[in-house]
Scaffold this motif. Structure first.
Motif, PDB file in Angstrom:
ATOM      1  N   GLY A 195       0.862  -1.394   0.064  1.00  0.00           N
ATOM      2  CA  GLY A 195       0.036   0.157  -0.102  1.00  0.00           C
ATOM      3  C   GLY A 195       0.849   1.399  -0.019  1.00  0.00           C
ATOM      4  O   GLY A 195       0.209   2.424  -0.500  1.00  0.00           O
ATOM      5  N   SER A 196       2.059   0.983   0.549  1.00  0.00           N
ATOM      6  CA  SER A 196       2.944   2.239   0.637  1.00  0.00           C
ATOM      7  C   SER A 196       3.451   2.933  -0.726  1.00  0.00           C
ATOM      8  O   SER A 196       3.825   3.831  -0.935  1.00  0.00           O
ATOM      9  CB  SER A 196       3.927   2.061   1.486  1.00  0.00           C
ATOM     10  N   ALA A 197       3.573   1.695  -1.802  1.00  0.00           N
ATOM     11  CA  ALA A 197       3.930   2.039  -3.079  1.00  0.00           C
ATOM     12  C   ALA A 197       2.973   2.086  -4.270  1.00  0.00           C
ATOM     13  O   ALA A 197       3.093   2.530  -5.253  1.00  0.00           O
ATOM     14  CB  ALA A 197       5.192   0.903  -3.528  1.00  0.00           C
ATOM     15  N   ILE A 198       1.797   1.313  -3.745  1.00  0.00           N
ATOM     16  CA  ILE A 198       0.814   1.593  -4.888  1.00  0.00           C
ATOM     17  C   ILE A 198      -0.290   2.601  -4.755  1.00  0.00           C
ATOM     18  O   ILE A 198      -0.819   2.892  -3.673  1.00  0.00           O
ATOM     19  CB  ILE A 198       0.288   0.164  -4.963  1.00  0.00           C
ATOM     20  N   ASP A 199      -0.683   3.370  -5.742  1.00  0.00           N
ATOM     21  CA  ASP A 199      -1.394   4.418  -5.540  1.00  0.00           C
ATOM     22  C   ASP A 199      -2.468   4.344  -6.984  1.00  0.00           C
ATOM     23  O   ASP A 199      -2.148   4.159  -8.092  1.00  0.00           O
ATOM     24  CB  ASP A 199      -0.954   5.732  -6.083  1.00  0.00           C
ATOM     25  N   LEU A 200      -3.822   4.080  -6.562  1.00  0.00           N
ATOM     26  CA  LEU A 200      -4.718   3.503  -7.547  1.00  0.00           C
ATOM     27  C   LEU A 200      -5.464   5.183  -7.586  1.00  0.00           C
ATOM     28  O   LEU A 200      -5.878   5.795  -6.736  1.00  0.00           O
ATOM     29  CB  LEU A 200      -5.501   2.630  -7.162  1.00  0.00           C
ATOM     30  N   ASP A 201      -6.101   5.102  -8.974  1.00  0.00           N
ATOM     31  CA  ASP A 201      -6.918   6.058  -9.314  1.00  0.00           C
ATOM     32  C   ASP A 201      -8.388   5.842  -8.743  1.00  0.00           C
ATOM     33  O   ASP A 201      -9.061   4.732  -9.004  1.00  0.00           O
ATOM     34  CB  ASP A 201      -7.197   6.312 -10.761  1.00  0.00           C
ATOM     35  N   GLY A 202      -8.975   6.937  -8.049  1.00  0.00           N
ATOM     36  CA  GLY A 202     -10.040   6.951  -7.427  1.00  0.00           C
ATOM     37  C   GLY A 202     -10.554   6.024  -6.284  1.00  0.00           C
ATOM     38  O   GLY A 202     -11.794   5.873  -6.031  1.00  0.00           O
ATOM     39  N   ILE A 203      -9.556   5.200  -5.932  1.00  0.00           N
ATOM     40  CA  ILE A 203      -9.974   4.164  -4.666  1.00  0.00           C
ATOM     41  C   ILE A 203      -8.763   4.246  -3.772  1.00  0.00           C
ATOM     42  O   ILE A 203      -7.618   3.997  -4.433  1.00  0.00           O
ATOM     43  CB  ILE A 203     -10.358   2.962  -5.227  1.00  0.00           C
ATOM     44  N   ASP A 204      -8.825   4.062  -2.670  1.00  0.00           N
ATOM     45  CA  ASP A 204      -7.637   3.607  -1.603  1.00  0.00           C
ATOM     46  C   ASP A 204      -7.301   2.154  -2.159  1.00  0.00           C
ATOM     47  O   ASP A 204      -8.144   1.407  -1.842  1.00  0.00           O
ATOM     48  CB  ASP A 204      -8.294   3.914  -0.232  1.00  0.00           C
ATOM     49  N   TYR A 205      -5.987   2.254  -2.093  1.00  0.00           N
ATOM     50  CA  TYR A 205      -5.307   0.868  -2.192  1.00  0.00           C
ATOM     51  C   TYR A 205      -5.960  -0.319  -1.167  1.00  0.00           C
ATOM     52  O   TYR A 205      -6.396  -1.326  -1.593  1.00  0.00           O
ATOM     53  CB  TYR A 205      -3.875   0.854  -2.099  1.00  0.00           C
ATOM     54  N   ARG A 206      -6.164   0.157   0.247  1.00  0.00           N
ATOM     55  CA  ARG A 206      -6.567  -0.736   0.957  1.00  0.00           C
ATOM     56  C   ARG A 206      -7.994  -1.256   0.868  1.00  0.00           C
ATOM     57  O   ARG A 206      -8.081  -2.447   1.073  1.00  0.00           O
ATOM     58  CB  ARG A 206      -6.467  -0.138   2.504  1.00  0.00           C
ATOM     59  N   GLU A 207      -8.668  -0.252   0.466  1.00  0.00           N
ATOM     60  CA  GLU A 207     -10.164  -0.847   0.089  1.00  0.00           C
ATOM     61  C   GLU A 207     -10.265  -1.658  -1.179  1.00  0.00           C
ATOM     62  O   GLU A 207     -10.834  -2.901  -1.156  1.00  0.00           O
ATOM     63  CB  GLU A 207     -10.834   0.419  -0.409  1.00  0.00           C
ATOM     64  N   PHE A 208      -9.362  -1.274  -2.100  1.00  0.00           N
ATOM     65  CA  PHE A 208      -9.131  -2.367  -3.411  1.00  0.00           C
ATOM     66  C   PHE A 208      -8.878  -3.665  -2.865  1.00  0.00           C
ATOM     67  O   PHE A 208      -8.927  -4.798  -3.363  1.00  0.00           O
ATOM     68  CB  PHE A 208      -8.277  -1.745  -4.183  1.00  0.00           C
ATOM     69  N   LEU A 209      -7.603  -3.820  -2.000  1.00  0.00           N
ATOM     70  CA  LEU A 209      -6.849  -4.817  -1.638  1.00  0.00           C
ATOM     71  C   LEU A 209      -7.758  -5.949  -0.989  1.00  0.00           C
ATOM     72  O   LEU A 209      -7.621  -7.102  -1.055  1.00  0.00           O
ATOM     73  CB  LEU A 209      -5.692  -4.463  -0.596  1.00  0.00           C
ATOM     74  N   ILE A 210      -8.791  -5.658  -0.062  1.00  0.00           N
ATOM     75  CA  ILE A 210      -9.383  -6.626   0.835  1.00  0.00           C
ATOM     76  C   ILE A 210     -10.137  -7.601   0.250  1.00  0.00           C
ATOM     77  O   ILE A 210      -9.974  -8.837   0.512  1.00  0.00           O
ATOM     78  CB  ILE A 210     -10.399  -5.739   1.894  1.00  0.00           C
ATOM     79  N   ALA A 211     -10.687  -7.171  -0.712  1.00  0.00           N
ATOM     80  CA  ALA A 211     -11.297  -8.556  -1.440  1.00  0.00           C
ATOM     81  C   ALA A 211     -10.292  -9.495  -2.053  1.00  0.00           C
ATOM     82  O   ALA A 211     -10.561 -10.517  -1.944  1.00  0.00           O
ATOM     83  CB  ALA A 211     -12.309  -8.001  -2.612  1.00  0.00           C
ATOM     84  N   GLY A 212      -9.209  -8.947  -2.620  1.00  0.00           N
ATOM     85  CA  GLY A 212      -8.287  -9.885  -3.066  1.00  0.00           C
ATOM     86  C   GLY A 212      -7.776 -10.832  -2.009  1.00  0.00           C
ATOM     87  O   GLY A 212      -7.533 -12.039  -2.287  1.00  0.00           O
ATOM     88  N   ILE A 213      -7.351 -10.057  -0.868  1.00  0.00           N
ATOM     89  CA  ILE A 213      -7.125 -11.023   0.212  1.00  0.00           C
ATOM     90  C   ILE A 213      -8.287 -12.001   0.506  1.00  0.00           C
ATOM     91  O   ILE A 213      -7.656 -13.356   1.060  1.00  0.00           O
ATOM     92  CB  ILE A 213      -6.714 -10.207   1.438  1.00  0.00           C
ATOM     93  N   PHE A 214      -9.492 -11.691   0.779  1.00  0.00           N
ATOM     94  CA  PHE A 214     -10.528 -12.746   1.034  1.00  0.00           C
ATOM     95  C   PHE A 214     -10.131 -13.813   0.029  1.00  0.00           C
ATOM     96  O   PHE A 214     -10.283 -14.898   0.575  1.00  0.00           O
ATOM     97  CB  PHE A 214     -11.884 -11.993   0.763  1.00  0.00           C
TER      98      PHE A 214
END
Lengths: 321, 267
Positions: B48-67
């Motif tokens: 998360g410290s290195a990834i910057d996504l358009d229009g959404i916080d990386y942590r929010e993007f990430l969670i479904a992937g981790i699930f």
């Protein structure tokens, strides 16, 4: 008497290895058959085939009147199996293990619980009933495993090396339990590599080697096959050996063997205890001091050696027994 | 009909036994819960410290992937459990009972749903702590969780089959790592697939782990108009495509694992 277990010409191959090579077996109702043989003789394979865990490459088998290959499920409903390795769940308690098996036999919730308690009581496991099996000793696990085989009160029971790996005391306990069981009329097929075990428990013994039956009969018949009984005498003084030999020749049916270094004489006889008493009387009359005396019958170890040309693979403990 | 009832009731008995084991081996529970927490924290703060996504916080993007990754790896537990039972002769005991043949596998795969549900709960709470939010309706969120569990259940059957093939639980662990690691990484689980090399990108677009992740993101509302789903049909219809995979896996592996269970002879 009807045969509760019968197998004809069972063959099972694993690649080049022939585990069963035309095995024939019959066990009449209410009797105990001891399937005796060394490691790798095919004992476990035979049990696995008869209990529907394995299919044979050839041959036929019936258990409790049901064709093992045509109706395996029907067979499973009527048998109990306790394997070589105690197949109990170590994370469950003793009670939970038996209760689970009862449920899987569809005894119903209430009956399963009752039956579990009954069996725990009968196998002296009540105190440990609510402890995980992980905490049990080897002997306790085996007893629980055997109890598991009895949950549905089967009329036919298969025990695959029930005492392998147990200490002598647990083994004796297990024998006691099994003897009690068969006195109730259960038909039992028992495999063992302990010759003493077959001798103690079985009505009839089948000796197998390399997947074939090499001898069959009662323990006494098998022993008779390798020779009769003998009187053994150990004298106090080595100087008496020659005279003692002459005395024993009078009661012996053949040559008397003298082992100087242990001051022992062995005389083949017939007539059992009576001959022993007579031999003792004559030795006494001749003024020969006797240190030890006994009537010796051949052991099943002798039988095995004679039949196969190689001994049963004895553990050091067994050899000492 | 009675056969179905019997199978299910036997399955329930076996499932109960597996759940007791979970209760008695607390270490298992600890690792089942700590691992997902660890993944969320590591990815959220390291990647998360290195990834910057358009229009959404990386942590929010990430969670479904981790699930998705966690529930897929959860199937390892199914395979290892089966292999362990085989090794210890417990399967032999089951096979000598007049119980229905598929119920040991049904019991095992069902009890593992409980484990997965637990780890999803733990992950959700951890996710909320690091800033993840559900932005769609309650029903859609429930559908998202249900889809995760359903997909995990299907993968459990694959691993149950693997567990019956291999000699020890350790082999299952290794096998599952080799099978599942690429499956969960050549996907949109941790980063968007836009910049993947084209071959990998195609694989990722058709990978059911990607569509599971995409479906879950959409159902939770963790998407951004600035980050549209790839054009590929599966990614445009992630729920349907994921359900097709679930059906396909179950149609193949339920009979296959049951057949292997019948013939498996533990040594």
């Amino acid at each position: 008497m009807t045969d509760v277990i019968s197998a004809r010409g069972l063959v099972k191959r694993y690649g080049d290895v022939t585990a069963l090579d035309g095995l024939d077996l019959t066990v009449p109702e209410g009797t105990v058959l001891g399937l005796l043989g060394p490691n790798g003789a095919g004992k476990t394979t035979a049990v696995r085939v008869l209990t529907t865990l394995l299919t044979a490459d050839a041959g036929s088998a019936h258990v409790a009147g049901i064709d093992v290959f045509a109706d395996p499920r029907g067979v499973r409903e009527r048998i109990g199996l306790s394997g070589q390795y105690a197949a109990v769940d170590e994370y469950l308690t003793g009670f939970e293990n038996l209760d689970m098996i009862g449920r899987l036999y569809r005894l119903g919730r209430r009956r399963s619980r009752e039956r579990a308690r009954e069996l725990l009581d009968r196998f002296s496991l009540s105190d440990a009933a609510d402890r995980p099996v992980k905490t049990y000793s080897g002997g306790m696990r085996r007893r629980l495993d055997l109890a598991g085989a009895l949950v549905a009160s089967p009329s036919v029971l298969f025990l695959d090396e029930p005492t392998t790996g147990l200490d002598p005391r647990s083994r004796t306990d297990m024998w006691e339990v099994i003897r009690e069981l068969v006195s109730g009329g259960t038909t039992l097929l028992l495999t063992t590599q302990y010759l003493e075990e077959a001798d103690r428990l079985a009505d009839e013994i089948v000796v197998i080697d390399r997947g074939r039956v090499i001898a069959q009969g009662t323990a006494d018949q098998l022993k008779a096959e390798v020779g009769g009984e003998r009187v053994e005498v150990v004298v106090q003084e080595a100087a008496d050996l020659a005279r003692a030999r002459n005395v024993l020749l009078a009661v012996a049916t053949g040559e008397v063997v003298v082992e100087d270094h242990v001051r022992r004489l062995t005389a083949p006889v017939t007539g059992g205890g009576k001959v022993l008493v007579e031999a003792l009387g004559r030795l006494d009359a001749a003024g020969i001091a006797v240190l030890d005396v006994g009537l010796r019958r051949p052991t099943l170890d002798d039988v095995f050696l004679t039949l196969t040309g190689h001994g049963a693979e004895d553990t050091p403990e067994e050899a000492a027994a | 009909m009675t056969a179905v009832v019997d199978t299910l009731s036997d399955g329930a008995v076996v499932a109960k036994r597996n759940l007791i084991k979970i209760k008695r081996v607390p270490e298992l529970l600890v690792f089942t819960t700590i691992q997902p927490i660890m993944f969320i924290l590591l990815f959220a703060y390291v990647f998360g410290s290195a990834i910057d996504l358009d229009g959404i916080d990386y942590r929010e993007f990430l969670i479904a992937g981790i699930f998705a990754q966690t529930v897929v790896f959860g199937a390892t537990f199914t395979g290892a459990g089966i292999a362990d039972d085989m090794q210890k002769g417990i399967i032999d005991r089951f096979r000598s009972l007049p119980m229905s043949r598929s119920s040991v596998l049904i019991g095992r795969t069902s009890s593992d749903i409980a484990l997965n549900a637990l780890s999803i709960t733990v992950m959700s709470l951890t996710g909320l702590l690091v800033g993840w939010r559900i932005r769609e309706s309650f029903l859609e969120a429930v559908a998202g969780f249900a889809l995760l569990l359903l997909f995990a259940y299907a993968i459990s059957w694959i691993m149950a089959y693997v567990g019956l093939l291999v000699p020890t639980p350790e082999v299952v662990q290794n096998a599952s790592f080799v099978l599942l690691f690429p499956a969960t990484f050549i996907a949109n689980t941790f980063v968007p697939t836009d910049n993947f090399p084209s071959v990998l990108r195609t694989i990722a677009d058709w990978n059911p782990v990607s569509t599971l992740t995409q479906a879950t993101r959409e159902l939770f509302g963790n998407t951004s108009p600035a980050l549209p789903a790839p054009e590929a049909w599966p990614m445009q219809n992630p729920v349907v495509y994921t359900l097709l995979w679930v059906a396909g896996i179950l149609l193949v592996f339920v009979p296959l694992a049951t057949w292997q269970y019948k013939r498996a002879a533990s040594t």
